[in-house]
Enzyme design. Structure first.
Site, PDB file in Angstrom:
ATOM      1  N   GLU A 138       0.763  -1.111   0.057  1.00 56.37           N
ATOM      2  CA  GLU A 138      -0.197  -0.197  -0.103  1.00 56.37           C
ATOM      3  C   GLU A 138       0.788   1.259  -0.181  1.00 56.37           C
ATOM      4  OE1 GLU A 138      -0.779  -2.854   1.829  1.00 56.37           O
ATOM      5  OE2 GLU A 138      -2.913  -3.118   1.158  1.00 56.37           O
ATOM      6  N   HIS A 172     -11.423  -5.097   8.901  1.00 56.83           N
ATOM      7  CA  HIS A 172     -11.791  -4.796   7.562  1.00 56.83           C
ATOM      8  C   HIS A 172     -13.309  -4.024   7.722  1.00 56.83           C
ATOM      9  CE1 HIS A 172      -8.789  -7.801   6.451  1.00 56.83           C
ATOM     10  NE2 HIS A 172      -9.495  -7.651   5.317  1.00 56.83           N
TER      11      HIS A 172
END
Lengths: 334, 315
Positions: free
Chosen positions: A61, A130
């Site tokens: 990322e 999440h």
């Protein structure tokens, strides 16, 4: 009449339209090509634009957000997809110390036209890492714009504006809105119209009302409208303000509404402490304390991580029910 | 622009600039902090001499030398150091946040390893634009322990991007000796994990640096994918202005001073007859004059206007 697009399709369509229009726009992210991303938002783009512009990346990322910044600096207009917003934590340095600062700290030489798309929020049982709404990490950071649409029309129009913007934009997508079509005509999106770009920084009135202003963004707008519908029978009228973007923040529109109703609820899906809701509530109090008929109330997630169990998750995350209870309390306080 | 006299002049200018800044900090004429590159001039000058003028450079926190070697103007740099309106960043960036996009200097920055992914992205942009421009990214031995280093090398290798990763190994990450904190013998070995051939070179020999970068640039420009060069060098001064260098010995410092990059090159030029003592003395006087003028320019430049602050965050 063409079929309306879902929120997810509206996002895909916005990217496709902008990529057709401007050869500098491209997309990169984990599994965005053939697979179409974890939520299949980008599915099909590979066929039209090929692997040069729809780039699958390693699970890096920080690397891919940084690469987006670098490509933007040399004239490209990258869109980076972060698979779950929770994973943006791995790229915080690139957003906080690089993307958001280059314009300022290099004496306005730099332009960083970067869009970072991130699916946020809970209600799907994905658990603590999440399910988060992490726009709060960037909300207090100068130099990064934040869009958080609640309807397919806004998703399409705001994303197109974000892609055309010369600054870094964090584009917050609501996971549970992906299949939504929008309830009213103005909330629906259709492919191919180039003129319905929605400028960043302009809130909308999602529902007019007279007793309480509910200020919300992303999926909480849907919850607020639901609460408004439920309270109608009780004679309580909510005005729902959809912020659309957190940065720039359209406080003028918020204050106009609160000035009219005299009561405010600020609703967000993120945790209560230190989030955008706290800032907005504070600004309402700073600006129109004497016009308020009751204290400003906040509706937000509990200050605990988002759990998996449906029972627990429902307890932690805010809903229309919480907005409605807050509204009843406010009416009783007045 | 890269005659032997030019290479000598640029190294001498960097040294003069850095030593002047050191002095100005000591006397309180500059505030904040700074990371000086005295001793590492052959890396900056040699690396940039191996590039084409339309290539791009990404720098790090110890970036004055990189900027001067890329073509940065000492006056605007000094003005930035002093927080003036005429500085490259209008007094907002200071020592470790300067850029000049017109000459392809994409910026120094204060986050160790932070510039690596950005450099990779610039290389991706060049590749997508179908140019044959390349990027050179300076970083230190310490930065190679950041995740961004590994992500960047992997990404650049997977996409065969036109980038040279140029490590200035000055043996210490602030006070930490490289081998206390780094599991490999050489940073160049880390390229193996990403199918990037790494090479270790003498970072105090400006010609060796130039030739290594020029060779790598040719391969990278030709589409061979990224290159990794590790230049062994030494910083003479502390990590930053507060550092008393207690973690290294005076003997070690002395050994490196004997291999001073500027003296080494001057000796070679004298030997080959390319520059004589008189010419060298003239260049030294000229760069001193140039830095005097830079300080004068910075000192007499206006302060930035606080009213411009809010309008300067977004494009």
């Amino acid at each position: 009449m063409p079929e309306p697009l879902t929120y997810s399709e509206a996002i895909r369509e916005a990217m496709a339209e902008e990529m057709r229009r401007d050869g500098r726009v491209f997309l990169m992210g984990e599994d965005v090509a053939l697979y179409g991303g974890a939520f299949r938002v980008t599915r099909g783009l590979l066929d039209e634009f090929g692997p040069g512009r729809i780039r699958n990346t390693p699970i890096s990322e920080s690397g891919i957000v940084g690469a987006g910044i670098g490509a933007a600096l040399v004239g490209m207009r990258p869109i980076v997809e972060i698979m779950f917003m929770d994973f943006i934590t791995l790229a915080v340095d690139q957003l906080v110390n690089h993307a958001s600062k280059y314009r300022f700290m290099y004496g306005e030489q730099a332009r960083v036209p970067l869009v970072v798309r991130a699916p946020a929020g809970g209600h799907r049982g994905y658990g603590p890492t999440h399910s988060q709404c992490l726009e709060r990490l960037f909300f207090s950071m100068p130099g990064i714009k934040i869009a958080a649409p609640s309807t397919p029309a806004d998703a399409r129009g705001l994303l197109k504006a974000a892609i055309r913007d010369d600054n870094p934009v964090l584009f917050v997508e609501s996971k549970i809105l992906y299949p939504s079509l929008g309830d009213r005509p103005e909330e629906q999106a259709f492919a191919g119209k180039d003129d319905d770009i929605i400028p960043l920084g302009r809130a909308r009135v999602a529902r007019e009302g007279e007793h309480i202003s509910v200020i919300a963004y992303s999926e909480m707008v849907v919850q607020a409208v639901r609460a408004a519908e439920a309270l109608e029978a009780e004679g309580i009228s909510l005005e729902v303000i959809d912020l659309r973007t957190l940065a720039p923040l359209d406080m003028a529109r918020v204050l106009e509404s609160v000035g009219k109703t005299g009561r405010a609820i600020v609703a967000e899906e993120g945790h209560r402490t230190g989030g955008p809701g706290a800032e907005i509530a504070c600004r309402i109090v700073e600006s129109c304390f004497y016009e308020l008929d009751a204290p400003v109330r906040r509706v937000a997630a509990m200050d605990v991580p988002v759990p998996v169990s449906p029972l627990l998750e429902r307890r932690v995350l805010p809903s229309a029910f919480d907005i409605a209870s807050a509204a009843r309390h406010l009416m009783n306080e007045a | 622009m890269n005659t032997p006299a030019d290479l000598y002049r640029k190294m001498a200018l960097i040294r003069e600039f850095e030593m002047r800044i050191d002095e100005m900090f000591a006397t309180g004429r500059i505030r904040g902090t700074t990371h000086l590159s005295a001793g590492q001039e052959a890396c900056a000058v040699g690396a940039c001499a191996g590039l084409r003028c339309d290539d791009a450079v990404v720098s790090n926190h110890r970036g004055h030398g990189h900027f001067i070697a890329t073509g940065g103007d000492p006056g605007a740099m000094m003005a930035e150091m002093m927080g003036k309106q005429t500085g490259y960043s209008r007094g907002r960036g200071g020592s470790q946040h300067m850029a000049c996009f017109d000459i392809g200097f994409l910026g120094s920055n204060g986050i160790t390893g932070g510039g690596l992914p950005v450099a990779v992205g610039a290389a991706l942009g060049f590749k997508m634009q179908k140019t044959d421009r390349i990027v050179l990214c300076f970083f230190g031995d310490g930065a190679s322990n950041q995740g961004t280093f590994h992500e960047s090398l992997n990404l650049a290798a997977v996409w065969r991007l036109p980038i040279i990763f140029f490590c200035e190994n000055n043996l210490y990450a602030m006070s930490t000796p490289m081998h206390d904190a780094t599991a490999v013998e050489n940073i160049a070995e880390r390229g193996n994990a990403y199918t990037i051939a790494g090479e270790v070179i003498d970072g105090n020999d400006v010609i060796a640096v130039r030739d290594a970068v020029a060779g790598a640039a040719e391969r990278v420009r030709g589409g061979s994918g990224p290159a990794l060069i590790e230049a062994m060098t030494y910083r003479y001064l502390g990590h930053s202005k507060s550092d008393k260098c207690e973690y290294r010995t005076r003997e070690e410092e002395q050994r490196w001073h004997e291999r001073d990059p500027i003296k080494l090159y001057a000796a070679r030029l004298r030997e080959s007859g390319e520059l004589d003592d008189g010419r060298i003395a003239r260049i030294d006087a000229e760069v001193k004059q140039q830095v005097d003028e830079a300080v004068e320019f910075a000192t007499t430049s206006p302060d930035p206007n606080p009213d411009e602050l809010e309008g300067s965050v977004f494009a």
